[in-house]
Design a protein around this motif. Structure first.
Motif, PDB file in Angstrom:
ATOM      1  N   LEU A 148     -10.722  36.679 -35.727  1.00 11.09           N
ATOM      2  CA  LEU A 148     -12.289  36.613 -35.855  1.00 11.09           C
ATOM      3  C   LEU A 148     -12.590  38.302 -35.948  1.00 11.09           C
ATOM      4  O   LEU A 148     -13.793  38.556 -36.450  1.00 11.09           O
ATOM      5  CB  LEU A 148     -12.858  36.147 -34.571  1.00 11.09           C
ATOM      6  N   LYS A 158     -12.858  39.359 -39.527  1.00 12.92           N
ATOM      7  CA  LYS A 158     -13.978  39.296 -40.104  1.00 12.92           C
ATOM      8  C   LYS A 158     -15.161  40.308 -40.264  1.00 12.92           C
ATOM      9  O   LYS A 158     -15.704  40.031 -41.019  1.00 12.92           O
ATOM     10  CB  LYS A 158     -14.525  37.762 -39.733  1.00 12.92           C
ATOM     11  N   ARG A 159     -14.851  41.173 -39.318  1.00 14.50           N
ATOM     12  CA  ARG A 159     -15.715  42.176 -39.457  1.00 14.50           C
ATOM     13  C   ARG A 159     -17.223  42.006 -39.215  1.00 14.50           C
ATOM     14  O   ARG A 159     -17.945  42.200 -40.214  1.00 14.50           O
ATOM     15  CB  ARG A 159     -15.506  43.131 -40.602  1.00 14.50           C
ATOM     16  N   PHE A 160     -17.507  41.286 -38.212  1.00  9.43           N
ATOM     17  CA  PHE A 160     -19.214  41.030 -37.901  1.00  9.43           C
ATOM     18  C   PHE A 160     -19.629  42.149 -37.603  1.00  9.43           C
ATOM     19  O   PHE A 160     -19.073  43.213 -37.424  1.00  9.43           O
ATOM     20  CB  PHE A 160     -19.107  39.899 -36.861  1.00  9.43           C
ATOM     21  N   ILE A 219      -4.426  43.126 -29.911  1.00  5.82           N
ATOM     22  CA  ILE A 219      -4.378  44.342 -30.707  1.00  5.82           C
ATOM     23  C   ILE A 219      -3.023  44.408 -31.700  1.00  5.82           C
ATOM     24  O   ILE A 219      -3.291  44.829 -32.619  1.00  5.82           O
ATOM     25  CB  ILE A 219      -4.236  45.688 -29.727  1.00  5.82           C
ATOM     26  N   TRP A 228     -17.607  44.374 -29.921  1.00  2.00           N
ATOM     27  CA  TRP A 228     -17.041  43.179 -29.651  1.00  2.00           C
ATOM     28  C   TRP A 228     -15.496  43.758 -29.394  1.00  2.00           C
ATOM     29  O   TRP A 228     -14.871  42.967 -28.412  1.00  2.00           O
ATOM     30  CB  TRP A 228     -16.965  42.101 -30.721  1.00  2.00           C
ATOM     31  N   PHE A 229     -14.886  44.461 -30.063  1.00  2.00           N
ATOM     32  CA  PHE A 229     -13.704  44.892 -29.710  1.00  2.00           C
ATOM     33  C   PHE A 229     -13.434  45.215 -28.317  1.00  2.00           C
ATOM     34  O   PHE A 229     -12.341  44.870 -27.538  1.00  2.00           O
ATOM     35  CB  PHE A 229     -13.120  45.788 -30.924  1.00  2.00           C
ATOM     36  N   CYS A 230     -14.013  46.417 -27.790  1.00  2.00           N
ATOM     37  CA  CYS A 230     -14.054  47.187 -26.663  1.00  2.00           C
ATOM     38  C   CYS A 230     -14.440  45.930 -25.585  1.00  2.00           C
ATOM     39  O   CYS A 230     -13.599  46.137 -24.541  1.00  2.00           O
ATOM     40  CB  CYS A 230     -15.259  48.221 -26.476  1.00  2.00           C
ATOM     41  N   LEU A 231     -15.245  44.914 -25.663  1.00  2.00           N
ATOM     42  CA  LEU A 231     -15.480  43.875 -24.685  1.00  2.00           C
ATOM     43  C   LEU A 231     -14.208  42.922 -24.631  1.00  2.00           C
ATOM     44  O   LEU A 231     -13.826  42.871 -23.360  1.00  2.00           O
ATOM     45  CB  LEU A 231     -16.671  43.133 -24.955  1.00  2.00           C
ATOM     46  N   LEU A 232     -13.565  42.757 -25.639  1.00  2.00           N
ATOM     47  CA  LEU A 232     -12.495  41.737 -25.769  1.00  2.00           C
ATOM     48  C   LEU A 232     -11.106  42.603 -24.895  1.00  2.00           C
ATOM     49  O   LEU A 232     -10.305  42.172 -24.401  1.00  2.00           O
ATOM     50  CB  LEU A 232     -12.126  41.268 -26.671  1.00  2.00           C
ATOM     51  N   LEU A 233     -11.118  43.872 -24.986  1.00  2.00           N
ATOM     52  CA  LEU A 233     -10.175  44.842 -24.589  1.00  2.00           C
ATOM     53  C   LEU A 233     -10.487  45.048 -23.046  1.00  2.00           C
ATOM     54  O   LEU A 233      -9.528  45.577 -22.438  1.00  2.00           O
ATOM     55  CB  LEU A 233     -10.433  45.907 -25.382  1.00  2.00           C
ATOM     56  N   ALA A 234     -11.491  45.006 -22.685  1.00  2.00           N
ATOM     57  CA  ALA A 234     -11.868  45.345 -21.065  1.00  2.00           C
ATOM     58  C   ALA A 234     -10.758  44.812 -20.225  1.00  2.00           C
ATOM     59  O   ALA A 234     -10.400  45.616 -19.431  1.00  2.00           O
ATOM     60  CB  ALA A 234     -13.275  44.826 -20.739  1.00  2.00           C
ATOM     61  N   TYR A 282      -4.159  42.380 -34.504  1.00  2.00           N
ATOM     62  CA  TYR A 282      -5.255  42.824 -35.440  1.00  2.00           C
ATOM     63  C   TYR A 282      -4.699  44.246 -36.080  1.00  2.00           C
ATOM     64  O   TYR A 282      -5.129  44.247 -37.026  1.00  2.00           O
ATOM     65  CB  TYR A 282      -6.450  43.287 -34.226  1.00  2.00           C
ATOM     66  N   PRO A 332     -17.050  47.166 -33.262  1.00  2.00           N
ATOM     67  CA  PRO A 332     -16.479  48.034 -32.013  1.00  2.00           C
ATOM     68  C   PRO A 332     -16.857  47.627 -30.627  1.00  2.00           C
ATOM     69  O   PRO A 332     -16.046  47.302 -29.906  1.00  2.00           O
ATOM     70  CB  PRO A 332     -16.866  49.428 -32.434  1.00  2.00           C
TER      71      PRO A 332
END
Lengths: 279, 289
Positions: free
Chosen positions: B91, B94-96, B171, B102-108, B174, B100
């Motif tokens: 997801l 797909k580069r919505f 990660i 969304w990436f950071c939030l998923l990384l939290a 991705y 960055p």
């Protein structure tokens, strides 16, 4: 054609909703801790649970005033993380330099050793270390935890650093060497500043690992060197029953610094993975 | 003579790293290997008992239950992490807009310490006033008392583990996806590949080596994992979540059978090495190029 485009758009929207769902799963618990840490204990104990309630700083005030044990443990965590971080970088940097810039068959064995040691389960060494440290009077000392955490960070730091240094062209150093620098000196003066961003990322990565470490702190510290994660596990059992307010406030204080740091390095995480450094 | 001096100089750069690893990890591990053949217990005389520790472990039902629990925990976590890791990575790829973010939030969750993660989820899963059961009752289900049966008591533990660790595989996957050139997808689309076929026939074979490495790392860490389960349940209720590392900890620091604990530790080490053997071999090959 129009129908196809519509379908494609619908598909993309669906994907986005799915992404939001996963983001919710990842971030909601963290978000909840944040807002709960600003609720009064009365609001925390209502059922059904409420997302929003009156804002109060009482939990933090209580923690700072009535819980010197947690504040001291936070200080210990800072000391141990800082110490282990500096020691790891100081030790890993020369090793990464040699692995990246020199090819020698004598380096094969040290590299293999570093690799294998990374696979050792940390819990295994706690048994033999306990009696040894005990007889040396090293239990419950900051230094003990610093050195153990360093040992378990080194190998990762060396390989990550090697990958970042590999990216920097060696020609720059060679130019400096023509001007009369030694190899090591030109490395420190030319390559080190260029690798600065990468090394910052590694430093943050190591810091997160040590800051969150629990097992060693739990087994090898009792009072003076006890770290925040160990204290957090006991903070909920107050004399008055479960004290969720203090618990949430302490969780926020513990996770906030690392949350900020991981956002700072999120780009390097992907890059590091792609080059095979973190693996 | 000159090459020797040069080698010696090179080795001085690596020496501090090696010294720390030898003193903190290698020597204690060898000592543990030695303890494994004795009945060592603090404050008592040590006597050599050969393979007795290993034999009694391998014929002990509690040990095998820990193995079984560990397999349950490992497979459960791995399947869920793989699913989440793949979904999120695809997801993200797909580069919505606001990528960055969304990436950071998923990384939290990756930055949250295991201890804090357990505390958060303990609160969410609380049988009487937790959020999860509140949601379940709202949807018309019976509230689940997680730790009432052997089968369900592992679920919350796995859930915390998955929540905290799925970003690692995310990660990894991705990062592997970003190395796939866009031409590959275009070519596949021109040849008329459906997205299902594209994923399984084209994308997966390209990224699978990298994903495999990440997977091996997760397996190694799940075999040895201790913190999350220990803080959450302490191996209980009963022994329903007692995995190998917890079995080892209890054997040594609760029952003071350091000899038996060491033997268990070396079994853990052996399993880890078996799982990572190929990884070490491949990494070593590519290391000094």
């Amino acid at each position: 054609m129009y129908k196809y485009r519509l379908l494609k758009k619908l598909n993309r929207t669906l994907c986005f909703v799915l992404l939001l769902f996963f983001v919710f799963f990842a971030i909601f618990p963290v978000f909840l801790v944040f807002i709960n840490s600003f609720k009064s204990s009365l609001d925390l104990n209502t059922y059904p649970p409420r997302i929003l309630a009156d804002f109060t700083l009482d939990n933090y005030k209580h923690l700072a005033e009535d819980n010197p044990r947690f504040m001291a443990s936070l200080k210990n965590s800072v000391i141990i993380t800082g110490g282990a971080l500096i020691l790891t970088l100081l030790i890993a940097f020369p090793a990464a330099f040699v692995f990246s810039r020199h090819k020698s068959r004598y380096l094969k064995f040290p590299a293999l050793f570093l690799m294998i040691v990374r696979m050792f389960p940390p819990i295994v060494i706690t048994i033999p270390l306990y009696p040894i440290l005990r007889s040396l009077g090293m239990i419950d000392k900051h230094f003990t935890l610093i050195i153990i955490n360093t040992a378990f960070s080194i190998s990762l730091a060396v390989f990550m650093m090697k990958a970042f240094i590999d990216d920097i062209p060696v020609e720059l150093e060679e130019a400096a060497m023509l001007e009369g620098c030694t190899k090591w000196k030109s490395f420190v003066k030319i390559t080190l500043p260029l690798a600065g961003a990468g090394i910052t990322a590694i430093a943050i990565f190591v810091a997160i690992g040590v800051w969150n470490e629990y097992t060693f702190a739990y087994i090898f510290s009792m009072r003076r060197a006890i770290t925040a994660p160990v204290v957090i596990t006991t903070i909920e059992s107050d004399v008055m029953g479960i004290n969720y307010g203090a618990l949430f406030a302490s969780c926020v204080l513990h996770l906030l610094p690392m949350l900020i740091l991981i956002i700072v390095i999120h780009k390097y995480l992907v890059k590091g993975m792609a080059t095979g450094a973190i693996k | 003579m000159k090459t020797n001096r040069k080698t010696l100089r090179l080795l001085t750069y690596v020496f501090p790293a090696l010294a720390v690893l030898v003193f903190v990890i290698l020597i204690p591990s060898v000592v543990a290997l030695f303890y494994g053949f004795t009945d060592y217990s603090p404050g008592r005389e040590v006597s050599f008992i050969g393979l007795d520790n290993y034999i009694s472990l391998l014929t002990n039902s509690r040990f095998w239950m820990a193995v079984l629990n560990n397999v349950y925990y490992l497979v459960g976590c791995l399947v869920a992490e793989l699913f989440l890791g793949f979904s999120c990575a695809l997801l993200l790829n797909k580069r919505f807009r606001f990528q960055p973010l969304w990436f950071c939030l998923l990384l939290a969750p990756y930055a949250v310490s295991p201890v804090v993660a357990v505390q958060i989820w303990k609160y969410l899963l609380d049988p009487t006033y937790g959020w999860i059961n509140y949601g379940l009752t709202k949807l018309g289900f019976e509230p689940v008392i997680w730790f009432s049966t052997k089968l369900t008591s592992m679920i919350p533990v796995c859930l915390v583990s998955v929540w905290k660790e799925f970003p690692f595989l995310m990660i990894t996957i991705y990062a592997a996806l970003t190395t796939v050139p866009t031409e590959v997808e275009e070519a596949a689309k021109i040849d008329g590949a459906r997205s299902f076929n594209y994923f399984f026939r084209v994308l997966l074979p390209i990224i699978s080596p990298a994903v495999l490495v990440g997977l091996v790392f997760r397996i190694i860490f799940l075999i040895r994992s201790f913190e999350i389960v220990w803080v959450f349940t302490g191996g209980g209720p009963g022994t329903s979540t007692e995995i190998l590392a917890i079995n080892m900890y209890k054997e040594s620091f609760l029952y003071y059978n350091f000899g038996r604990g060491s033997a268990l530790g070396w079994i853990l080490l052996g399993i880890t090495f078996a799982a990572s053997y190929k990884l070490i071999k491949n990494a070593n090959k590519s290391l000094l190029q």
